[in-house]
Design a protein around this motif. Sequence first.
Motif, PDB file in Angstrom:
ATOM      1  N   LYS A 241       0.831  -1.209   0.000  1.00  0.00           N
ATOM      2  CA  LYS A 241       0.000   0.000   0.000  1.00  0.00           C
ATOM      3  C   LYS A 241       0.865   1.258   0.000  1.00  0.00           C
ATOM      4  CE  LYS A 241      -2.121  -1.933   3.497  1.00  0.00           C
ATOM      5  NZ  LYS A 241      -3.001  -2.223   4.657  1.00  0.00           N
ATOM      6  N   VAL A 242       2.008   1.199   0.677  1.00  0.00           N
ATOM      7  CA  VAL A 242       2.927   2.343   0.681  1.00  0.00           C
ATOM      8  C   VAL A 242       3.456   2.596  -0.730  1.00  0.00           C
ATOM      9  CG1 VAL A 242       5.173   3.161   1.497  1.00  0.00           C
ATOM     10  CG2 VAL A 242       3.587   2.075   3.097  1.00  0.00           C
ATOM     11  N   MET A 243       3.860   1.541  -1.411  1.00  0.00           N
ATOM     12  CA  MET A 243       4.432   1.703  -2.752  1.00  0.00           C
ATOM     13  C   MET A 243       3.400   2.233  -3.746  1.00  0.00           C
ATOM     14  SD  MET A 243       7.535   1.126  -2.383  1.00  0.00           S
ATOM     15  CE  MET A 243       8.551   0.473  -1.059  1.00  0.00           C
ATOM     16  N   GLN A 244       2.171   1.815  -3.592  1.00  0.00           N
ATOM     17  CA  GLN A 244       1.115   2.336  -4.467  1.00  0.00           C
ATOM     18  C   GLN A 244       0.962   3.844  -4.287  1.00  0.00           C
ATOM     19  OE1 GLN A 244      -2.241  -0.050  -3.308  1.00  0.00           O
ATOM     20  NE2 GLN A 244      -1.429  -1.906  -4.264  1.00  0.00           N
ATOM     21  N   ALA A 245       1.069   4.298  -3.044  1.00  0.00           N
ATOM     22  CA  ALA A 245       0.950   5.734  -2.779  1.00  0.00           C
ATOM     23  C   ALA A 245       2.177   6.488  -3.286  1.00  0.00           C
ATOM     24  CB  ALA A 245       0.757   5.973  -1.284  1.00  0.00           C
ATOM     25  N   LEU A 246       3.359   5.948  -3.052  1.00  0.00           N
ATOM     26  CA  LEU A 246       4.581   6.632  -3.488  1.00  0.00           C
ATOM     27  C   LEU A 246       4.616   6.794  -4.999  1.00  0.00           C
ATOM     28  CD1 LEU A 246       7.397   5.091  -1.235  1.00  0.00           C
ATOM     29  CD2 LEU A 246       6.063   7.169  -0.884  1.00  0.00           C
ATOM     30  N   GLU A 247       4.090   5.811  -5.701  1.00  0.00           N
ATOM     31  CA  GLU A 247       4.083   5.895  -7.163  1.00  0.00           C
ATOM     32  C   GLU A 247       3.256   7.089  -7.627  1.00  0.00           C
ATOM     33  OE1 GLU A 247       3.809   2.797 -10.878  1.00  0.00           O
ATOM     34  OE2 GLU A 247       2.451   2.480  -9.187  1.00  0.00           O
ATOM     35  N   ARG A 248       2.178   7.375  -6.918  1.00  0.00           N
ATOM     36  CA  ARG A 248       1.324   8.506  -7.301  1.00  0.00           C
ATOM     37  C   ARG A 248       2.048   9.840  -7.143  1.00  0.00           C
ATOM     38  NH1 ARG A 248      -2.923   5.022  -5.607  1.00  0.00           N
ATOM     39  NH2 ARG A 248      -2.689   5.448  -3.385  1.00  0.00           N
ATOM     40  N   TYR A 249       2.988   9.900  -6.198  1.00  0.00           N
ATOM     41  CA  TYR A 249       3.693  11.161  -5.944  1.00  0.00           C
ATOM     42  C   TYR A 249       5.104  11.169  -6.530  1.00  0.00           C
ATOM     43  CZ  TYR A 249      -0.278  11.733  -2.889  1.00  0.00           C
ATOM     44  OH  TYR A 249      -1.563  11.830  -2.424  1.00  0.00           O
ATOM     45  N   ASN A 250       5.427  10.138  -7.286  1.00  0.00           N
ATOM     46  CA  ASN A 250       6.720  10.061  -7.975  1.00  0.00           C
ATOM     47  C   ASN A 250       7.891  10.183  -6.989  1.00  0.00           C
ATOM     48  OD1 ASN A 250       8.286   9.714 -10.296  1.00  0.00           O
ATOM     49  ND2 ASN A 250       8.522  11.925 -10.587  1.00  0.00           N
ATOM     50  N   LEU A 251       7.785   9.461  -5.870  1.00  0.00           N
ATOM     51  CA  LEU A 251       8.831   9.483  -4.849  1.00  0.00           C
ATOM     52  C   LEU A 251       9.593   8.158  -4.859  1.00  0.00           C
ATOM     53  CD1 LEU A 251       6.741  10.944  -1.871  1.00  0.00           C
ATOM     54  CD2 LEU A 251       8.432  12.186  -3.239  1.00  0.00           C
ATOM     55  N   TYR A 252      10.892   8.230  -4.657  1.00  0.00           N
ATOM     56  CA  TYR A 252      11.643   6.990  -4.460  1.00  0.00           C
ATOM     57  C   TYR A 252      11.621   6.642  -2.972  1.00  0.00           C
ATOM     58  CZ  TYR A 252      15.765   9.764  -2.949  1.00  0.00           C
ATOM     59  OH  TYR A 252      16.625  10.610  -2.293  1.00  0.00           O
ATOM     60  N   PHE A 253      11.999   5.405  -2.649  1.00  0.00           N
ATOM     61  CA  PHE A 253      11.986   4.965  -1.254  1.00  0.00           C
ATOM     62  C   PHE A 253      13.390   4.581  -0.825  1.00  0.00           C
ATOM     63  CE2 PHE A 253      11.385   1.749   2.141  1.00  0.00           C
ATOM     64  CZ  PHE A 253      10.689   2.538   3.046  1.00  0.00           C
ATOM     65  N   LEU A 254      13.882   5.263   0.196  1.00  0.00           N
ATOM     66  CA  LEU A 254      15.146   4.896   0.828  1.00  0.00           C
ATOM     67  C   LEU A 254      14.810   4.053   2.051  1.00  0.00           C
ATOM     68  CD1 LEU A 254      18.118   4.939   1.617  1.00  0.00           C
ATOM     69  CD2 LEU A 254      17.788   7.252   2.522  1.00  0.00           C
ATOM     70  N   ASP A 255      15.137   2.788   1.979  1.00  0.00           N
ATOM     71  CA  ASP A 255      14.843   1.870   3.072  1.00  0.00           C
ATOM     72  C   ASP A 255      15.903   2.043   4.158  1.00  0.00           C
ATOM     73  OD1 ASP A 255      14.149  -0.210   4.723  1.00  0.00           O
ATOM     74  OD2 ASP A 255      13.857  -1.665   3.104  1.00  0.00           O
ATOM     75  N   SER A 256      15.470   2.514   5.315  1.00  0.00           N
ATOM     76  CA  SER A 256      16.412   2.705   6.422  1.00  0.00           C
ATOM     77  C   SER A 256      16.893   1.377   6.998  1.00  0.00           C
ATOM     78  CB  SER A 256      15.762   3.544   7.529  1.00  0.00           C
ATOM     79  OG  SER A 256      15.398   4.818   7.042  1.00  0.00           O
ATOM     80  N   MET A 257      16.274   0.285   6.583  1.00  0.00           N
ATOM     81  CA  MET A 257      16.680  -1.063   6.993  1.00  0.00           C
ATOM     82  C   MET A 257      16.744  -1.187   8.512  1.00  0.00           C
ATOM     83  SD  MET A 257      16.824  -2.905   4.302  1.00  0.00           S
ATOM     84  CE  MET A 257      17.598  -4.380   4.974  1.00  0.00           C
ATOM     85  N   THR A 258      15.631  -0.831   9.155  1.00  0.00           N
ATOM     86  CA  THR A 258      15.552  -0.999  10.606  1.00  0.00           C
ATOM     87  C   THR A 258      15.247  -2.447  10.976  1.00  0.00           C
ATOM     88  OG1 THR A 258      13.234  -0.286  10.514  1.00  0.00           O
ATOM     89  CG2 THR A 258      14.883   1.387  11.047  1.00  0.00           C
ATOM     90  N   ILE A 259      15.021  -3.277   9.964  1.00  0.00           N
ATOM     91  CA  ILE A 259      14.865  -4.717  10.170  1.00  0.00           C
ATOM     92  C   ILE A 259      15.424  -5.421   8.938  1.00  0.00           C
ATOM     93  CG2 ILE A 259      12.537  -4.880   9.165  1.00  0.00           C
ATOM     94  CD1 ILE A 259      11.898  -6.886  11.465  1.00  0.00           C
ATOM     95  N   GLY A 260      16.051  -6.564   9.169  1.00  0.00           N
ATOM     96  CA  GLY A 260      16.723  -7.248   8.064  1.00  0.00           C
ATOM     97  C   GLY A 260      15.780  -7.751   6.990  1.00  0.00           C
TER      98      GLY A 260
END
Length: 310
Positions: A137-156
């Motif tokens: 659901k997060v990725m679907q929203a980010l696509e609408r706003y043309n944002l990339y995702f930097l994964d902070s990797m707080t879990i492996g």
Amino acid sequence: MLQFRRIVLSVASALALVAPVYAGKLAIVIDDFGYRPHYENQVLAMPAAISVAVLPNAPHAREMATKAHNSGHQVLIHLPMAPISKQPLEKDTLRPEMSSDEIDRIIRDAYNKVPYAVGLNNHMGSAMTSSLYGMLKVMQALERYNLYFLDSMTIGNSQAMRAAQGTGVKVIKRKVFLDDTQNEADIRVQFNRAVQLARRNGSAIAIGHPHPSTVRVLQQMLPTLPSDITLVRPSDLLNEPQVDTSTPNQGKPGLSTPRNPFRGVKRCVPKHAPEPVYATRFFSVIGESMSQSTLVQYFQHQWQGWGKKA
């Protein structure tokens, strides 16, 4: 002709010695912007390649995002996401069980509160990013706003890369946290580790925070960055190879292994070992059972009737 070749080779050798070879790209992102303008302004005085991630509901979010952009720094949204551990949460923290509409609303509000943002990374988020159901659901929203995702990797086992498949969202990963402790010696060790990873792998992303100790270490170490390492923005690494090391999880909350209906029922354990059953007894029991069956009794009755008629 021979003399010309010697001149060319000499010039090429000289250039090889003088020109630095960029073996690694290092991106540094400073999280938690919007709460401490004094130290954040010191970060903005650093090289423009240093990027900042702004908490959308912080009191100085819009101000610091605008300042960062005007100073040439790349701006990300630092969006709170639910952790596994129990701790106080920021307003509008994303949780896996939220609806798509609710997640879209929160990301839309954050996008409006953090001007000039081109990407988004997670603040905490071990529970959220490890949920494939939530991250889809997060990725679907980010696509609408043309944002990339930097994964902070707080879990492996983050599901971010898996969730982004089939969307236009690009995902990159943090490799080093600079300031898990606020001890300057530890931060230097982590900074050098980020440099080594960038050199070895070609690129690395380090994340820090606007703590006084982190600011001091960056002020000291950035001017002496090795010549084979170049500072870049996170977006410069969007086309770098990324490896998805996650394993699929169960996805939607509540979907788990079916409950065993016999759980809690006591087993009946005989007090004495059962007597052995020999072959003769086995066939005897089978014979008795067959002789008492309705079908056999029917044929016996018919057979007796046929004998009387004869």
